[in-house]
Design a protein around this motif. Structure first.
Motif, short mmCIF file in Angstrom:
data_model
loop_
_atom_site.label_atom_id
_atom_site.label_comp_id
_atom_site.label_asym_id
_atom_site.label_seq_id
_atom_site.Cartn_x
_atom_site.Cartn_y
_atom_site.Cartn_z
N LEU B 31 -1.64 -9.24 -1.19
CA LEU B 31 -1.31 -8.01 -0.44
C LEU B 31 -1.28 -6.79 -1.35
N LEU B 32 -0.83 -6.97 -2.59
CA LEU B 32 -0.80 -5.83 -3.50
C LEU B 32 -2.20 -5.50 -4.01
N GLU B 33 -3.03 -6.52 -4.19
CA GLU B 33 -4.43 -6.27 -4.55
C GLU B 33 -5.13 -5.52 -3.41
N ALA B 34 -4.81 -5.90 -2.18
CA ALA B 34 -5.42 -5.28 -1.00
C ALA B 34 -5.12 -3.78 -0.93
N ASP B 35 -4.02 -3.36 -1.54
CA ASP B 35 -3.64 -1.95 -1.55
C ASP B 35 -4.79 -1.06 -2.04
N ARG B 36 -5.64 -1.63 -2.90
CA ARG B 36 -6.73 -0.85 -3.49
C ARG B 36 -7.75 -0.38 -2.45
N LEU B 37 -7.75 -1.01 -1.26
CA LEU B 37 -8.70 -0.57 -0.22
C LEU B 37 -8.43 0.89 0.18
N LYS B 38 -7.20 1.34 -0.07
CA LYS B 38 -6.83 2.73 0.25
C LYS B 38 -7.56 3.74 -0.65
N THR B 39 -8.16 3.24 -1.71
CA THR B 39 -8.86 4.16 -2.64
C THR B 39 -10.39 4.10 -2.46
N VAL B 40 -10.87 3.28 -1.53
CA VAL B 40 -12.32 3.19 -1.30
C VAL B 40 -12.72 4.24 -0.25
N ASN B 54 -10.72 6.89 4.02
CA ASN B 54 -10.79 5.68 3.19
C ASN B 54 -10.87 4.44 4.09
N SER B 55 -11.25 3.33 3.48
CA SER B 55 -11.55 2.13 4.26
C SER B 55 -10.30 1.46 4.84
N ALA B 56 -9.14 1.71 4.25
CA ALA B 56 -7.90 1.12 4.79
C ALA B 56 -7.51 1.83 6.08
N GLU B 57 -7.51 3.16 6.06
CA GLU B 57 -7.13 3.90 7.28
C GLU B 57 -8.22 3.75 8.36
N HIS B 58 -9.48 3.61 7.93
CA HIS B 58 -10.57 3.31 8.87
C HIS B 58 -10.29 1.98 9.58
N VAL B 86 -10.95 -6.87 12.32
CA VAL B 86 -11.13 -5.48 11.87
C VAL B 86 -10.13 -5.14 10.76
N VAL B 87 -8.98 -5.78 10.76
CA VAL B 87 -8.02 -5.55 9.68
C VAL B 87 -8.58 -6.07 8.34
N LEU B 88 -9.29 -7.20 8.40
CA LEU B 88 -9.81 -7.85 7.19
C LEU B 88 -11.19 -7.38 6.77
N HIS B 89 -11.97 -6.80 7.70
CA HIS B 89 -13.42 -6.74 7.52
C HIS B 89 -13.88 -5.98 6.28
N ASP B 90 -13.12 -4.99 5.85
CA ASP B 90 -13.59 -4.15 4.73
C ASP B 90 -12.95 -4.50 3.40
N LEU B 91 -12.10 -5.53 3.35
CA LEU B 91 -11.40 -5.86 2.10
C LEU B 91 -12.37 -6.05 0.93
N ILE B 94 -13.17 -3.50 -1.84
CA ILE B 94 -12.35 -3.27 -3.04
C ILE B 94 -13.20 -3.48 -4.28
N ASP B 95 -14.06 -4.49 -4.28
CA ASP B 95 -14.98 -4.71 -5.41
C ASP B 95 -16.34 -4.08 -5.17
N ALA B 96 -16.81 -4.12 -3.92
CA ALA B 96 -18.22 -3.78 -3.66
C ALA B 96 -18.42 -2.32 -3.28
N GLY B 97 -17.36 -1.61 -2.94
CA GLY B 97 -17.48 -0.23 -2.49
C GLY B 97 -18.06 -0.16 -1.08
N ASP B 98 -18.04 1.06 -0.51
CA ASP B 98 -18.58 1.23 0.84
C ASP B 98 -20.02 1.71 0.74
N LEU B 99 -20.88 1.17 1.60
CA LEU B 99 -22.27 1.62 1.64
C LEU B 99 -22.51 2.35 2.96
N PHE B 100 -23.18 3.51 2.88
CA PHE B 100 -23.45 4.30 4.08
C PHE B 100 -24.34 3.48 5.02
N VAL B 101 -24.03 3.54 6.31
CA VAL B 101 -24.72 2.70 7.30
C VAL B 101 -26.24 2.95 7.32
N TYR B 102 -26.68 4.16 6.88
CA TYR B 102 -28.12 4.46 6.91
C TYR B 102 -28.78 4.29 5.53
#
Lengths: 222, 222
Positions: B31-40, B54-58, B86-91, B94-102
């Motif tokens: 859960l503490l590692e998951a916190d990092r999703l707030k910075t993606v 960010n991906s956590a609030e998304h 949807v809560v888990l889908h972007d975790l 944290i390592d891979a970053g977000d990629l734009f859908v296009y």
């Protein structure tokens, strides 16, 4: 706020003010208004201490905690309702803002009134039947009478403690909070989950040992 | 990362490296590692355009959408599983970053490999049985074969479109995306929810009318 145009192509049903909004338009309006929760800042920081946490990502963190810590809820707890509650619980902060958990009692009472007014406004954006059922979930969280609400509230109390443990005391250190103040909050965690309550108690003792939380009572240090 | 000390007071069971971590310690570490999703950060901004989302609030926004738009899921859809997905889908971001859908296809393939490696690392932080069940939910979301995964994916596609509609075209305008590119993404929304698919189609037409989305095909404008 609705993305103008989804009703495009529909047969007009009289002057604009006479046309009731479609349920889906109302739902989208509510969801876009909810976006503002991402701008409400809490006292807690992220674990990397780069900035304050906002209430939307905090709510996500609680939903993840509910999934991961489900085994610590009392048997028979309806986990789906717990998750729904934590997703909704802070929406009222869009109007009322976030209040630090250790704020004075007069402030807490003011906050409660502001949150109630916010719930009146926000849930009314939804189609009436849905407004009623989602507001009921929010009220259930606030009243803390059911197993689901107690577990959801326990998670809401535990999350900032976990973050404080990995940020050199975090909000405890920043606001001079002492262990006895924190311990009064542990009762609420124990009430929702005895095992998480015990875990929190261990954490607090460890925080005092490590010097990131002031020991109970004034003058008792050292 | 675990808040050192929750095991305090327990009887030592041998040298540190021989002691298996308690399940709850592992869960808290996750859960503490998951916190990092707030910075993606994602390409999409908040509705007030003050910053990128960010991906956590998304993920929180999608969970709220699942609750509010539940009536648009096919009958029999297990909403609790949709919300968990949807809560888990972007975790993995944290390592891979977000990629734009296009993004280009080669980039999408690279991203997929990075996300799989991230899933290997992140879910392994949990106690083994739980790691398996939560990873299975993530795989289900990725495979998009069940009604729950299709609905969850539909929400994930719809959310940035809603934001673009109230931010003068948002990422469409910023990246020169055209209506035909957006329309190829609507099939996925329709697959998860015919009514939300129709809504998205209406929105796109309205966005072209309003000039916040370039019309289909080059040279077709005007």
């Amino acid at each position: 706020m609705t993305p103008a145009g989804p009703g495009r192509g529909r047969v007009p049903r009289g002057p604009d003010r006479m046309v009731p909004m479609e349920p889906l338009d109302r739902q989208v309006g509510f969801l876009l208004e909810a976006d503002r929760l991402k701008t409400v800042l809490r006292q807690t920081t992220l674990t990397d201490r780069s900035r304050q946490e906002n209430s939307a990502e905090h709510s996500w963190h609680l939903a993840l905690m509910a999934l991961v810590l489900a085994g610590h809820a009392p048997p028979g707890t309806d986990l789906a309702r717990v998750v729904a509650m934590v997703v909704l619980h802070d929406l009222v902060e869009i109007d009322a803002g976030d209040l630090f958990v250790y704020a004075a009692q007069a402030e807490q009472a003011r906050q409660e009134r502001a949150e109630r007014a916010a719930a009146d406004r926000l849930f009314a954006l939804l189609p009436p039947a849905q407004a009623g059922s989602l507001r009921a979930l929010w009220e259930e969280f606030e009243e803390r009478a059911t197993a689901e609400a107690k577990f959801a509230r326990a998670l809401d109390r535990l999350q900032p403690m976990l973050i404080n443990m990995v940020t050199e005391g975090g909000t405890w250190a920043a606001h001079g909070v002492t262990a006895d103040q924190v311990l009064t909050r542990v009762a609420l965690i124990e009430d929702g989950s005895p095992s998480l309550g015990a875990y929190a108690r261990d954490m607090i003792a460890s925080a005092v040992d490590r010097g990131i939380l002031a020991p109970p009572g004034p003058g008792k240090r050292g």
